[in-house]
Design a protein around this motif. Structure first.
Motif, short mmCIF file in Angstrom:
data_model
loop_
_atom_site.label_atom_id
_atom_site.label_comp_id
_atom_site.label_asym_id
_atom_site.label_seq_id
_atom_site.Cartn_x
_atom_site.Cartn_y
_atom_site.Cartn_z
N LEU A 224 0.87 -1.17 0.00
CA LEU A 224 0.00 0.00 0.00
C LEU A 224 0.91 1.22 0.00
CD1 LEU A 224 -3.12 0.32 0.14
CD2 LEU A 224 -2.86 0.72 2.59
N ASN A 225 0.88 1.97 -1.09
CA ASN A 225 1.69 3.18 -1.20
C ASN A 225 0.86 4.38 -0.73
OD1 ASN A 225 4.31 2.44 -2.46
ND2 ASN A 225 2.99 1.67 -4.10
N GLU A 226 1.43 5.16 0.15
CA GLU A 226 0.77 6.39 0.62
C GLU A 226 1.48 7.60 0.02
OE1 GLU A 226 0.76 6.30 4.86
OE2 GLU A 226 -0.83 4.80 4.99
N PHE A 227 0.71 8.53 -0.52
CA PHE A 227 1.29 9.77 -1.03
C PHE A 227 0.30 10.91 -0.76
CE2 PHE A 227 -1.26 8.31 -4.58
CZ PHE A 227 -1.76 9.47 -5.16
N ALA A 228 0.78 12.11 -0.93
CA ALA A 228 -0.02 13.27 -0.56
C ALA A 228 -0.42 14.08 -1.78
CB ALA A 228 0.75 14.15 0.42
N TYR A 229 -1.68 14.56 -1.76
CA TYR A 229 -2.14 15.55 -2.72
C TYR A 229 -2.11 16.93 -2.02
CZ TYR A 229 -3.90 12.78 -6.67
OH TYR A 229 -4.00 12.00 -7.79
N GLN A 230 -1.63 17.91 -2.74
CA GLN A 230 -1.63 19.28 -2.22
C GLN A 230 -3.03 19.88 -2.39
OE1 GLN A 230 1.53 20.71 -1.19
NE2 GLN A 230 0.20 22.22 -0.17
N ILE A 231 -3.58 20.46 -1.31
CA ILE A 231 -4.87 21.13 -1.40
C ILE A 231 -4.69 22.46 -2.13
CG2 ILE A 231 -6.83 22.07 -0.12
CD1 ILE A 231 -6.51 19.01 0.04
N GLU A 232 -5.59 22.74 -3.06
CA GLU A 232 -5.50 23.95 -3.87
C GLU A 232 -5.52 25.20 -2.97
OE1 GLU A 232 -7.59 25.03 -8.01
OE2 GLU A 232 -8.98 25.07 -6.30
N LYS A 362 3.66 0.22 2.78
CA LYS A 362 3.36 -0.77 3.81
C LYS A 362 2.96 -2.10 3.15
CE LYS A 362 1.47 2.75 6.92
NZ LYS A 362 0.24 3.27 7.58
N ASP A 363 3.30 -3.21 3.86
CA ASP A 363 2.81 -4.52 3.42
C ASP A 363 1.29 -4.51 3.39
OD1 ASP A 363 5.27 -5.63 3.11
OD2 ASP A 363 4.84 -7.41 4.32
N ASN A 364 0.74 -5.17 2.38
CA ASN A 364 -0.72 -5.17 2.24
C ASN A 364 -1.19 -6.47 1.60
OD1 ASN A 364 -3.39 -3.85 2.24
ND2 ASN A 364 -3.16 -3.95 0.02
N PRO A 365 -1.71 -7.43 2.37
CA PRO A 365 -2.28 -8.64 1.76
C PRO A 365 -3.36 -8.23 0.76
CG PRO A 365 -2.13 -8.88 4.13
CD PRO A 365 -1.84 -7.44 3.84
N MET A 366 -3.34 -8.84 -0.41
CA MET A 366 -4.27 -8.42 -1.46
C MET A 366 -4.42 -9.52 -2.50
SD MET A 366 -1.80 -5.78 -3.60
CE MET A 366 -2.93 -5.63 -4.98
N THR A 367 -5.36 -9.33 -3.41
CA THR A 367 -5.50 -10.21 -4.56
C THR A 367 -5.16 -9.44 -5.82
OG1 THR A 367 -7.84 -9.68 -4.78
CG2 THR A 367 -7.29 -11.60 -3.46
N VAL A 368 -4.47 -10.10 -6.73
CA VAL A 368 -4.12 -9.50 -8.01
C VAL A 368 -4.88 -10.25 -9.10
CG1 VAL A 368 -2.27 -9.05 -9.66
CG2 VAL A 368 -1.84 -8.78 -7.23
N PRO A 369 -5.68 -9.56 -9.91
CA PRO A 369 -6.41 -10.23 -10.98
C PRO A 369 -5.46 -10.61 -12.12
CG PRO A 369 -6.81 -7.87 -11.08
CD PRO A 369 -5.97 -8.09 -9.86
N VAL A 370 -5.53 -11.88 -12.51
CA VAL A 370 -4.62 -12.42 -13.52
C VAL A 370 -5.43 -13.11 -14.61
CG1 VAL A 370 -2.79 -14.12 -13.91
CG2 VAL A 370 -2.73 -12.69 -11.87
N CYS A 371 -5.02 -12.94 -15.85
CA CYS A 371 -5.68 -13.62 -16.97
C CYS A 371 -5.43 -15.11 -16.88
CB CYS A 371 -5.16 -13.06 -18.29
SG CYS A 371 -5.75 -13.96 -19.75
N SER A 372 -6.50 -15.90 -16.90
CA SER A 372 -6.34 -17.35 -16.80
C SER A 372 -5.67 -17.96 -18.02
CB SER A 372 -7.71 -18.01 -16.58
OG SER A 372 -8.56 -17.75 -17.69
N LYS A 373 -5.67 -17.24 -19.14
CA LYS A 373 -5.07 -17.75 -20.37
C LYS A 373 -3.59 -17.38 -20.49
CE LYS A 373 -8.93 -19.33 -22.35
NZ LYS A 373 -9.89 -19.10 -21.29
N SER A 374 -3.24 -16.11 -20.21
CA SER A 374 -1.88 -15.63 -20.47
C SER A 374 -1.04 -15.42 -19.22
CB SER A 374 -1.95 -14.30 -21.23
OG SER A 374 -2.46 -13.28 -20.38
N GLY A 375 -1.69 -15.36 -18.06
CA GLY A 375 -0.96 -15.07 -16.84
C GLY A 375 -0.66 -13.60 -16.63
N ASP A 376 -1.14 -12.75 -17.53
CA ASP A 376 -0.86 -11.31 -17.43
C ASP A 376 -1.76 -10.69 -16.36
OD1 ASP A 376 0.29 -8.92 -17.96
OD2 ASP A 376 -0.68 -8.60 -19.89
#
Length: 899
Positions: A224-232, A362-376
């Motif tokens: 999990l990447n955290e970054f900041a947006y500047q308020i206008e 930070k470490d973040n357990p997650m699922t990554v969607p992968v193409c069942s045909k190509s592995g992409d």
């Protein structure tokens, strides 16, 4: 059959000729009454799942054939009209990608170098080559298909059904055009349905390779990447978190919870994008935002995230696509235009750090969607596509099961059915391919128009051909001048496969086959395609024909290797059924790895796996042993861990059947003429009655198990009869009698011969659905009854429970005798007496003593290693000297034994 029976069982010789004879004789064609109607015994229709034309069958297909064909042959032998339809599927994505790889490897050409028509011709050549190869494998597996009705999902008849379905559903509004998020496979350059996406579970931070990048390149996932947006117009910053930081280039909002006190002062304000000239509105959303998760502020990328898409619709946000079809970023990504998506992932982090906006990772357990045909790795992307509104059809499919019109087994699959269909989503059916059924939809382009909006549903018409589409457009836009442009996309393979049970029969035409053979009785398949295929057949079947396309669905298990691992080419554990049938050396297994498209490193890994699992290669097992093993493995569970050595064990069982039949035929003699019918004559001995009763039980249990789809119980019943009842007991008992020349024993000898013949005949018929080849070979070598005109065991009547074979009292008596025999055997093994043993048997039960005396020859014959056997009188209390003893028959019998 003019050749003498071979001394040993050779599966290659036995299986070499029967199949083509069966086909030539027309035994697999549906048998009707003389006036062309379904036979009174009933109808059994199975639309066989069409395998993909992408190479050859694997062991999972062999399981499908073993189960289906066992049921088909059983029902045919029960006298029913049977139709078993064979076919293959064009397998759009799989087939096109395989041919594309082949052309690149051989000619260094892409499909675009060939052009659409020339490339499709290349795929047709592939289909002809490998479609024939698949048919040959089906022959080897003994699948009793009606080859007169063989079909391919792109045959003219089936293609017509596909077009008709699309046109009907489009014109009524069930199929519609919409610009929505789809699962995009960069590697294959096409949209995919949710069912073609596998979710890869990650426990936390990991570096992974991605198809399309250099082999040594790895990219960070599970963080999990955290970054900041500047308020206008402010020094304040708003921190957000994301697992796909590169998508921040498509952000069009930041969402916060309306009740979150930290951000109430920011409602309605804007943040400033650090790399693009874009103002980012801050919106409130109590659906998408969890105040307790992360910072409580969520970046929103409506054009590249399924959850954000819904937020974008709720708040009328801008949908900005930053991704090209090939996985590079477009000009909407500003300075990152032209870069590949995962290179941007790395660069964005560095650039945010340079601006002081990167906060943390930070470490973040997650699922990554992968193409069942190509592995992409799948990318959600906005695309105008064709969609099917599935909800009304799904409701009907659920109702069909609840109403009992459709039975799904095992029960766990029925539960899956309700769960999935109850939450079904609209189905994206268009694919950006060239191989497949081209979408029969046409964009209406008005004269003078320069821009086209292909996402606009109202500007599309459909038709079976160009002329029909032209008429539809003229009706829809009277008086307007236009040209028609056919959609270049093709339809999802599962769309055409979803029509299989009735497109096979000639639908939408009112054919004779449609009238007689639809709907089918059974659909048998793997549980893993219950939703890919079965649900869609049921939904489309009810919608288009008004009937459930089959009354029963049986879901078999998935085959894994002996270690429980999923079959995978890269593991080297994918098994060609022909290699099990014929046997193959380890070097042969290695060489097959080079026929596919494996990376050289994967080939080495696969070779190591093959060497570990099959150091001596795979032994020759034969089709019958393979089929029997696969049925015996089928318990109703979800996985089968296949051990090839178990298959080899059933090859030895085939040899046992062969030797038993050969021996029996020698004892019967060439001039033996069986009785005109199989009814007992009244001269049967206790052993004769016992084995007939066991045959009857085997028939009862096998029929019951097959009706219940309990294949393990069915194979167990027939295996028990052949191996233990017939071979190990009855044939051994009657050997002395069959060899006797004593005229006084002639009546008993003939009764034993008649019984032996009846058991062989019935046993072969019982076994035939599982072992078609060896049973036909042996059945043809039996002398036939005078009134038996059946040419093949394929058409013989399957044994059923018969009152004439019911001898419960005799069975009970001989079971008691056999229990005593087993006690003698056990004590002989215990005391290592292998020959010249002396045994004494005593019981206080006078009736049992008389029974044992009556059966003394049988007892002595079956007690190997016993030279002398004495049945003591029931009132004889004297224990023989120098003996060791053991109790048997629930302590009613004492056996004394000495060497």
């Amino acid at each position: 059959m003019s050749e003498p029976m071979a001394g040993t069982y050779d599966p290659r010789a036995v299986e070499s000729a029967w199949y083509h004879w069966w086909v030539k004789q027309g035994y697999f064609e549906p048998e009707l009454t003389e006036d062309g109607k379904i036979k009174p015994e009933g109808l059994f229709v199975v639309p066989a799942p069409p395998p993909n034309v992408t190479g050859s069958l694997h062991i999972g297909h062999a399981l499908t054939v073993a189960i289906q064909d066992a049921l088909v042959r059983w029902n045919r032998m029960l006298g029913k009209t049977v139709l078993f339809n064979p076919g293959t599927d064009h397998a759009g994505i799989s087939c096109q990608s395989v041919v594309e790889k082949k052309l690149w490897n051989e000619q260094k050409k892409t499909r675009h170098d060939f052009g659409r028509e020339a490339f499709i011709e290349q795929v047709w050549q592939w289909k002809e080559k490998y479609g024939h190869r698949i048919h040959e494998q089906f022959y080897r597996l003994g699948a009793s298909y009606d080859w007169n009705r063989v079909a391919f999902t792109m045959d003219p008849k089936l293609s017509k059904a596909v077009r008709e379905t699309f046109v009907r559903l489009h014109q009524e509004g069930t199929i519609y055009r919409a610009n929505r998020l789809v699962n995009w496979c960069v590697r294959l350059n096409t949209a995919l349905s949710n069912l073609e996406v596998e979710n890869k579970e990650l426990a936390g931070r990991i570096l992974l390779s991605v198809p399309g990048y250099e082999a040594n390149e790895k990219f960070e996932f599970g963080v999990l990447n955290e970054f900041a947006y500047q308020i206008e117009n402010s020094d304040e910053r708003l921190v957000v978190a994301t697992t796909r930081i590169e998508t921040m280039l498509g952000d069009t909002a930041i969402a916060v919870h309306p009740e979150d006190p930290r951000y109430k002062h920011l409602h309605g304000k804007f943040a400033v994008h650090p790399f693009l000239d874009r103002r980012i509105p801050i919106v409130t959303d109590d659906v998408a935002v969890d105040m307790e998760f992360g910072t409580g502020a969520v970046k929103i990328t409506p054009a590249h995230d399924f959850n954000d898409y819904e937020v974008g619709k709720r708040h009328n946000l801008e949908f900005i696509n930053i991704l090209n079809d090939d996985g590079t970023f477009n000009d909407a990504a500003g300075p990152y235009n032209g870069m590949k998506r995962f290179h941007v992932r790395k660069q964005i982090v560095e650039d945010l750090k340079a601006k002081g906006l990167f906060v943390d990772v930070k470490d973040n357990p997650m699922t990554v969607p992968v193409c069942s045909k190509s592995g992409d790795v799948i990318e959600p992307i906005m695309k105008p596509q064709w969609w099917v509104n599935c909800k009304p059809m799904a409701d009907e499919a659920i109702k069909a099961v609840k109403d009992g019109k459709l039975k799904i087994a095992p029960k766990v699959s029925e539960a899956d059915w309700f769960r999935w269909l109850g939450n079904t989503q609209d189905w994206c059916i268009s694919r950006q391919l060239w191989w497949g059924h081209r979408v029969p939809a046409y964009y209406v382009k008005f004269e003078g128009e320069t821009d086209a909006d292909y996402s606009e549903n109202d500007r599309w018409v459909s038709g079976q051909d160009d002329a029909a589409a032209q008429l539809e457009a003229e009706k829809k836009f009277p008086g307007k001048k236009f040209t028609l442009e056919q959609d270049p996309d093709v339809l999802d393979t599962w769309f055409s496969s979803g029509l299989w049970p009735f497109s096979l029969m000639g639908w939408p035409d009112k054919t004779n086959d449609m009238e007689k053979f639809y709907p089918a009785a059974l659909l048998e398949t793997g549980w893993d395609i219950l939703f890919f295929w079965v649900a869609r057949m049921v939904m489309l079947g009810i919608k288009l024909t008004g009937q459930v396309p089959f009354s029963e669905v049986f879901c078999h298990a998935m085959i894994r290797d002996a270690h429980g691992r999923k079959m995978s080419k890269s593991l080297g554990n994918v098994i060609d059924p022909v290699d099990v049938i014929e046997g193959i050396a380890l070097e042969g297994l290695h060489s097959k790895l080079y026929e596919g498209n494996l990376d050289p490193r994967e080939i080495e890994k696969a070779k190591a796996g093959q060497k570990a699992d099959y150091p001596k290669g795979i032994p020759q097992c034969g089709t019958d042993a393979l089929r029997f093993a696969l049925c015996a493995y089928t318990t109703g569970g979800r996985d089968i861990n296949l051990d090839i050595l178990r298959v080899e064990g059933y090859r030895k069982f085939c040899n046992k059947i062969w030797n038993a039949t050969r021996f029996a035929m020698m004892k019967l003699g060439d001039d033996f003429k069986p009785n005109p019918d199989a009814k007992p004559t009244g001269n049967e001995s206790l052993a004769d009655k016992w084995v007939l009763s066991k045959l009857n039980a085997a028939a009862r249990d096998t029929n019951k198990a097959l009706a219940e789809r309990n294949f393990m119980a069915a194979t167990s019943a027939v295996h028990q009869f052949w191996l233990y009842d017939l071979c190990d007991v009855y044939i051994e008992i009657i050997k002395p009698l069959c060899d006797s020349t004593d005229e006084s024993m002639a009546k008993q000898k003939r009764a034993a011969q008649d019984t032996l013949y009846t058991c062989l005949e019935g046993g072969l018929k019982l076994m035939h659905p599982f072992m078609p080849f060896v049973t036909e070979e042996l059945y043809q070598r039996l002398n036939r009854r005078a009134n038996d005109k059946v040419e093949s065991i394929v058409k013989a009547h399957y044994p059923v429970e018969e009152a004439d074979y019911s001898f419960p009292e005799a069975e009970k008596k001989f079971d008691d005798v056999f229990e005593v025999i087993k006690t003698v055997r056990s004590i002989a093994v215990q005391f290592n007496v292998k020959k010249d043993g002396v045994a004494y048997i005593h019981t206080n039960d006078a009736a049992l003593t008389d029974l044992l005396k009556e059966q003394q020859l049988a007892v002595k014959t079956l007690c190997k290693g016993i030279k002398d056997l004495t049945i003591l009188e029931s009132d004889d209390k004297q224990e023989p000297e120098g003996c060791k003893s053991a109790l048997g028959l629930k302590d009613k019998v004492t056996v004394y034994l000495k060497a």
